[in-house]
Design an enzyme around this catalytic site. Structure first.
Site, PDB file in Angstrom:
ATOM      1  N   SER A 114       0.831  -1.192   0.000  1.00 42.95           N
ATOM      2  CA  SER A 114       0.000   0.000   0.000  1.00 42.95           C
ATOM      3  C   SER A 114       0.877   1.258   0.000  1.00 42.95           C
ATOM      4  O   SER A 114       1.692   1.444  -0.893  1.00 42.95           O
ATOM      5  CB  SER A 114      -0.962  -0.034   1.202  1.00 42.95           C
ATOM      6  OG  SER A 114      -1.954   0.963   1.092  1.00 42.95           O
ATOM      7  N   GLU A 213      -2.333  -1.928  -8.012  1.00 45.99           N
ATOM      8  CA  GLU A 213      -3.495  -2.238  -7.179  1.00 45.99           C
ATOM      9  C   GLU A 213      -3.888  -0.974  -6.440  1.00 45.99           C
ATOM     10  O   GLU A 213      -3.119  -0.028  -6.356  1.00 45.99           O
ATOM     11  CB  GLU A 213      -3.190  -3.375  -6.197  1.00 45.99           C
ATOM     12  CG  GLU A 213      -2.113  -3.068  -5.147  1.00 45.99           C
ATOM     13  CD  GLU A 213      -2.615  -2.275  -3.949  1.00 45.99           C
ATOM     14  OE1 GLU A 213      -3.787  -2.454  -3.558  1.00 45.99           O
ATOM     15  OE2 GLU A 213      -1.837  -1.470  -3.409  1.00 45.99           O
ATOM     16  N   HIS A 276      -5.258  -5.313  -1.223  1.00 44.05           N
ATOM     17  CA  HIS A 276      -5.886  -5.008   0.059  1.00 44.05           C
ATOM     18  C   HIS A 276      -6.960  -6.006   0.489  1.00 44.05           C
ATOM     19  O   HIS A 276      -7.634  -5.768   1.485  1.00 44.05           O
ATOM     20  CB  HIS A 276      -6.510  -3.607   0.007  1.00 44.05           C
ATOM     21  CG  HIS A 276      -5.514  -2.493   0.067  1.00 44.05           C
ATOM     22  ND1 HIS A 276      -4.769  -2.098  -1.015  1.00 44.05           N
ATOM     23  CD2 HIS A 276      -5.152  -1.673   1.085  1.00 44.05           C
ATOM     24  CE1 HIS A 276      -3.982  -1.092  -0.670  1.00 44.05           C
ATOM     25  NE2 HIS A 276      -4.203  -0.810   0.591  1.00 44.05           N
TER      26      HIS A 276
END
Length: 306
Positions: A114, A213, A276
């Site tokens: 992330s 992502e 995630h």
């Protein structure tokens, strides 16, 4: 063929790992649950001094977050540095790290995802070191006990027996553009990649297989970030695109990917299990791989860790 970046040594049972918080505030219960999982893997876990600090939307001051990371990296007894969670803030620590000192330390495993994308880019640029994009102890899934067993197994094999996970196959992935390609795996979180445009750490993706992502981003925002990267020239000469999960991003992401990236004329797959969600495969960054889009398969040219 392009060579992988330097790969740190694989872990062994009993190795010490440092958990640090370079981004957002950490939930103590999630952190403990995630650290307990690391202990069950056979690792000794030590926490950064400021891992539970909070300063608004950050896990303490920039200086303290950077100091914890650098101290762990320079500690010869530590074999891996694991980021507690993402959120926001990793970009802010980059200018507080002594990259010359860190380059002189023994290479070690660096794991996070992330927001930690900013640090992956920096480790590649400043240290020439391959890293791991994967589950974090205080993040969703591992820190809540919701990470699925396949992802846990993939993480532990990547850390301890990386030769066992040379192939990453996701049978349910969506083939947007068929084909085969090889290149170094780069990328990570789309929002962070777009935010790093113009920074020295964001190297061109020419010849690379790009991983993408994100979470909580509407399709129009995904379109905007892809367009920014396209207009900045980052995708010029890219070899292939492997997209992960788009958790809570709404409908139409595949269409956006195909519309924006399809004209590149390279293989594109979507829905690989990294990002995630409850399934979070551990993806090596800085390692050369081959993509067979129709087989929904990535084959690593060499193990993620040495």
């Amino acid at each position: 063929m392009v060579a992988s970046l330097q790969r740190p040594a694989r872990l062994r049972r009993g190795d010490r790992v440092a958990v640090v918080a370079p981004s957002g505030p950490v939930d103590e219960r999630r952190l403990e649950r995630g650290c307990e999982a690391l202990r069950r893997f056979g690792l000794e876990v030590v926490l950064g001094e400021h891992a539970l600090d909070q300063r608004g939307f950050l896990a303490g001051t920039d200086e303290d977050r950077a100091a914890d990371l650098q101290k762990a990296w320079l500690d010869d007894s530590v074999r891996a540095v694991v980021c507690a969670r993402g959120g926001y803030g990793a970009m802010r620590v980059l200018d507080h790290l002594d990259w010359t000192a860190m380059a002189g330390a023994e290479p070690k495993v660096f794991l996070g995802s992330s927001d930690i994308t900013a640090l992956h880019l920096a480790f590649h640029h400043h240290l020439g070191l391959a890293t791991l994009f994967g589950p974090m102890p205080a993040g969703f899934a591992l820190g809540t006990g919701q990470l699925d067993q396949a992802s846990i197994t993939h993480l532990t094999r990547t850390l301890f027996t990386p030769g066992d996970v040379r192939e990453i196959v996701v049978p349910h992935a969506e083939v947007l553009v068929p084909g085969r390609a090889s290149g170094m795996l780069v990328g990570g979180n789309l929002a962070l990649l777009a935010a790093c445009v113009g920074a020295p750490e964001l190297r061109p993706a020419e010849g690379a297989i790009v991983l993408l992502e994100d979470v909580n981003e509407a399709p129009y925002r995904i379109d905007r970030m892809l367009t920014q990267l396209l207009r900045a020239g980052w995708f010029a000469g890219v070899a292939a695109i492997v997209a992960g999960t788009w958790v809570d991003c709404g409908e139409g992401v595949s269409e956006v990917l195909l519309d924006r990236l399809g004209p590149l004329g390279v293989p594109i797959v979507n829905g690989f299990d990294f990002g995630h969600g409850r399934r979070q495969l551990t993806m090596p960054l800085g390692v050369v791989a081959e993509l067979d889009a129709e087989a929904r398969k990535l084959v690593l040219g060499e193990p993620a860790l040495a």
